[in-house]
Design a protein around this motif. Structure first.
Motif, PDB file in Angstrom:
ATOM      1  N   GLU B 216       0.823  -1.221   0.000  1.00 26.57           N
ATOM      2  CA  GLU B 216       0.000   0.000   0.000  1.00 26.57           C
ATOM      3  C   GLU B 216       0.855   1.269   0.000  1.00 26.57           C
ATOM      4  O   GLU B 216       0.372   2.349  -0.339  1.00 26.57           O
ATOM      5  CB  GLU B 216      -0.982  -0.013   1.178  1.00 26.57           C
ATOM      6  CG  GLU B 216      -0.332  -0.217   2.522  1.00 26.57           C
ATOM      7  CD  GLU B 216      -1.380  -0.364   3.632  1.00 26.57           C
ATOM      8  OE1 GLU B 216      -1.130   0.154   4.722  1.00 26.57           O
ATOM      9  OE2 GLU B 216      -2.442  -0.979   3.386  1.00 26.57           O
ATOM     10  N   ASN B 217       2.108   1.139   0.348  1.00 25.23           N
ATOM     11  CA  ASN B 217       2.995   2.310   0.322  1.00 25.23           C
ATOM     12  C   ASN B 217       3.148   2.886  -1.085  1.00 25.23           C
ATOM     13  O   ASN B 217       3.487   4.057  -1.241  1.00 25.23           O
ATOM     14  CB  ASN B 217       4.372   1.943   0.855  1.00 25.23           C
ATOM     15  CG  ASN B 217       4.334   1.676   2.345  1.00 25.23           C
ATOM     16  OD1 ASN B 217       3.929   2.535   3.117  1.00 25.23           O
ATOM     17  ND2 ASN B 217       4.714   0.479   2.736  1.00 25.23           N
ATOM     18  N   VAL B 219       0.730   3.355  -3.164  1.00 24.58           N
ATOM     19  CA  VAL B 219      -0.362   4.330  -3.299  1.00 24.58           C
ATOM     20  C   VAL B 219      -0.002   5.617  -2.555  1.00 24.58           C
ATOM     21  O   VAL B 219      -0.175   6.727  -3.071  1.00 24.58           O
ATOM     22  CB  VAL B 219      -1.691   3.740  -2.763  1.00 24.58           C
ATOM     23  CG1 VAL B 219      -2.813   4.757  -2.899  1.00 24.58           C
ATOM     24  CG2 VAL B 219      -2.034   2.457  -3.491  1.00 24.58           C
ATOM     25  N   VAL B 220       0.548   5.465  -1.356  1.00 30.25           N
ATOM     26  CA  VAL B 220       0.941   6.630  -0.559  1.00 30.25           C
ATOM     27  C   VAL B 220       1.992   7.443  -1.322  1.00 30.25           C
ATOM     28  O   VAL B 220       1.908   8.677  -1.410  1.00 30.25           O
ATOM     29  CB  VAL B 220       1.496   6.176   0.815  1.00 30.25           C
ATOM     30  CG1 VAL B 220       1.969   7.374   1.620  1.00 30.25           C
ATOM     31  CG2 VAL B 220       0.447   5.393   1.577  1.00 30.25           C
ATOM     32  N   ALA B 221       2.960   6.736  -1.900  1.00 26.22           N
ATOM     33  CA  ALA B 221       4.027   7.415  -2.635  1.00 26.22           C
ATOM     34  C   ALA B 221       3.475   8.166  -3.837  1.00 26.22           C
ATOM     35  O   ALA B 221       3.885   9.297  -4.125  1.00 26.22           O
ATOM     36  CB  ALA B 221       5.076   6.393  -3.076  1.00 26.22           C
ATOM     37  N   THR B 222       2.519   7.539  -4.534  1.00 29.37           N
ATOM     38  CA  THR B 222       1.905   8.201  -5.684  1.00 29.37           C
ATOM     39  C   THR B 222       1.110   9.420  -5.226  1.00 29.37           C
ATOM     40  O   THR B 222       1.136  10.463  -5.878  1.00 29.37           O
ATOM     41  CB  THR B 222       1.009   7.206  -6.443  1.00 29.37           C
ATOM     42  OG1 THR B 222       1.756   6.031  -6.709  1.00 29.37           O
ATOM     43  CG2 THR B 222       0.531   7.790  -7.758  1.00 29.37           C
ATOM     44  N   ASN B 223       0.410   9.283  -4.102  1.00 26.85           N
ATOM     45  CA  ASN B 223      -0.321  10.430  -3.542  1.00 26.85           C
ATOM     46  C   ASN B 223       0.610  11.614  -3.332  1.00 26.85           C
ATOM     47  O   ASN B 223       0.255  12.759  -3.583  1.00 26.85           O
ATOM     48  CB  ASN B 223      -0.945  10.063  -2.190  1.00 26.85           C
ATOM     49  CG  ASN B 223      -2.115   9.118  -2.331  1.00 26.85           C
ATOM     50  OD1 ASN B 223      -2.645   8.951  -3.429  1.00 26.85           O
ATOM     51  ND2 ASN B 223      -2.507   8.492  -1.237  1.00 26.85           N
ATOM     52  N   GLN B 224       1.795  11.304  -2.854  1.00 24.55           N
ATOM     53  CA  GLN B 224       2.736  12.369  -2.510  1.00 24.55           C
ATOM     54  C   GLN B 224       3.618  12.798  -3.674  1.00 24.55           C
ATOM     55  O   GLN B 224       4.319  13.797  -3.587  1.00 24.55           O
ATOM     56  CB  GLN B 224       3.610  11.907  -1.340  1.00 24.55           C
ATOM     57  CG  GLN B 224       2.796  11.757  -0.063  1.00 24.55           C
ATOM     58  CD  GLN B 224       3.544  11.059   1.044  1.00 24.55           C
ATOM     59  OE1 GLN B 224       4.495  10.324   0.781  1.00 24.55           O
ATOM     60  NE2 GLN B 224       3.129  11.284   2.284  1.00 24.55           N
ATOM     61  N   SER B 233       9.984   0.569   2.865  1.00 21.78           N
ATOM     62  CA  SER B 233       8.825  -0.257   2.514  1.00 21.78           C
ATOM     63  C   SER B 233       9.243  -1.453   1.659  1.00 21.78           C
ATOM     64  O   SER B 233      10.251  -1.386   0.953  1.00 21.78           O
ATOM     65  CB  SER B 233       7.809   0.582   1.750  1.00 21.78           C
ATOM     66  OG  SER B 233       8.386   1.018   0.534  1.00 21.78           O
TER      67      SER B 233
END
Lengths: 92, 273
Positions: B216-217, B219-224, B233
């Motif tokens: 899921e990291n 997705v977090v990385a893409t968000n940021q 990760s």
């Protein structure tokens, strides 16, 4: 619990489906063409013996060798014979 | 230590990241492999070849800095250098964005080769993010490349498309094609509900260069807008290993089972019994 009742793992199902799918993809043979081949095979064989034309199975497969690229594919046909009568085999 | 700024004209590698199917992680892979190479001191240029549906700029977090794009370069509206966006976080990392308001026919394979030849003079690695599909966008992306990273997930549809892509790459004379298996879930593999990395390699029959766990990291990385390569990760570590293998170094594959807690293992024993 459901593990006990499941016959084949979905992973195995996926592998089996891919094996067939990729071989027909790689030899560029459409399902329509396979049907035509099947019909023609049935026509030829039924000249010599009585076969169950509805239950013919044909498949392109890579025999023995690994499913990988470069393996030579071959055509398998499973044709159920209903009757090999002597008059048919000789008189045609 | 390798020479960071190699002067030989043909020493740069042009890598296309492709998959056939959409949504398997081409753009994420391009961003992470490119960023990872730049972190190791290489001069890297990422090119988004998905004209009309650009994404790489967003994944890289550079969307606000676009002035010119690939189509502007091809049409002569600007010089190649003007379209390159420098990533301030990583020296040596540049992005050439694609055009959002045009379509694939705005660029031809011949024009792509020309742009890449120009970029080869200043970069060690040119990484092309290929659009989904096998039409002109794909032809444009592979035209100037000499190496391919084929991304797939352990799913029937993605593997089928990857196989088709490998066939097309072979037909186009590609000698070096490496496989990245993305979004692998060890728990599902163990249950027998997902093909293992080995299963996929057996089917596609090209060398494996990376296995990226479903994480899921990402997705977090893409968000940021910050690629996670090299981070703590699981996916970040896996991408760091891909980068090492792209450079030709041998790195053992990660064991993703570490995430499974002691308690899960204990309860797992009872499930088996």
């Amino acid at each position: 619990m459901r593990h006990f009742f499941r016959r084949k793992s979905s992973c195995q199902v996926a592998k089996d489906r891919l094996k067939i799918l990729l071989i027909s993809d790689r030899v560029n043979c459409s399902p329509e063409m396979m049907e035509l081949i099947k019909a023609d095979i049935a026509k030829v064989i039924s000249k010599y013996m009585k076969i169950d034309a509805d239950n013919i199975e044909i498949q392109i497969n890579t025999k023995g060798t690994k499913s990988g690229r470069g393996a030579k594919p071959s055509l398998y046909a499973n044709i159920p014979i209903v009757d090999v009568s002597s008059d048919m085999t000789v008189n045609r | 230590m390798e020479n960071q700024f190699s002067q030989e004209p043909n020493s740069s590698e042009v890598i296309v990241v492709t998959s056939g199917k959409g949504g398997v992680g081409k753009t994420t892979t391009t961003a992470n492999v490119g960023t990872g190479l730049a972190k190791l001191g290489k001069k890297v240029c990422l090119i988004d070849t998905d004209i009309g549906l650009r994404n790489l700029d967003v994944v890289m977090g550079l969307e606000n800095r676009i002035v010119y794009n690939l189509v502007d370069v091809v049409e002569g509206n600007c010089r190649v250098k003007q379209a390159l966006i420098r990533d301030k976080r990583h020296p040596g990392l540049y992005l050439m964005p694609s055009a959002q308001t045009r379509d694939k026919s705005a660029v031809s394979p011949g024009q792509m080769i020309k742009v890449i030849e120009h970029l080869k003079e200043q970069f060690d690695y040119i990484i092309l993010d290929c659009p989904a599909g096998i039409e002109q966008g794909f032809q444009n992306a592979i035209a100037g490349a000499n190496r391919a990273l084929v991304v797939t997930t352990p799913e029937v549809s993605a593997i089928r498309d990857a196989d088709r892509i490998i066939g097309l790459l072979e037909a186009n004379g590609f000698k070096q094609m490496d496989l990245i298996i993305n979004r692998l879930r060890m728990d599902m593999v163990k249950r027998g509900d997902m093909m293992s990395a080995q299963d996929v390699v057996d089917i596609l029959a090209i060398p494996l260069i990376g296995v990226i766990p479903d994480d899921e990291n990402v997705v977090v990385a893409t968000n940021q807008g910050e690629p996670l390569v090299g981070g703590e990760s699981p996916a970040g570590q896996a991408y760091a290993n891909v980068v090492q293998r792209v450079l030709g170094r041998e790195v053992p594959y990660l064991n993703f089972d570490r995430g499974i807690s002691f308690w899960t293992r204990v309860t797992g024993i009872f499930h088996k019994a």
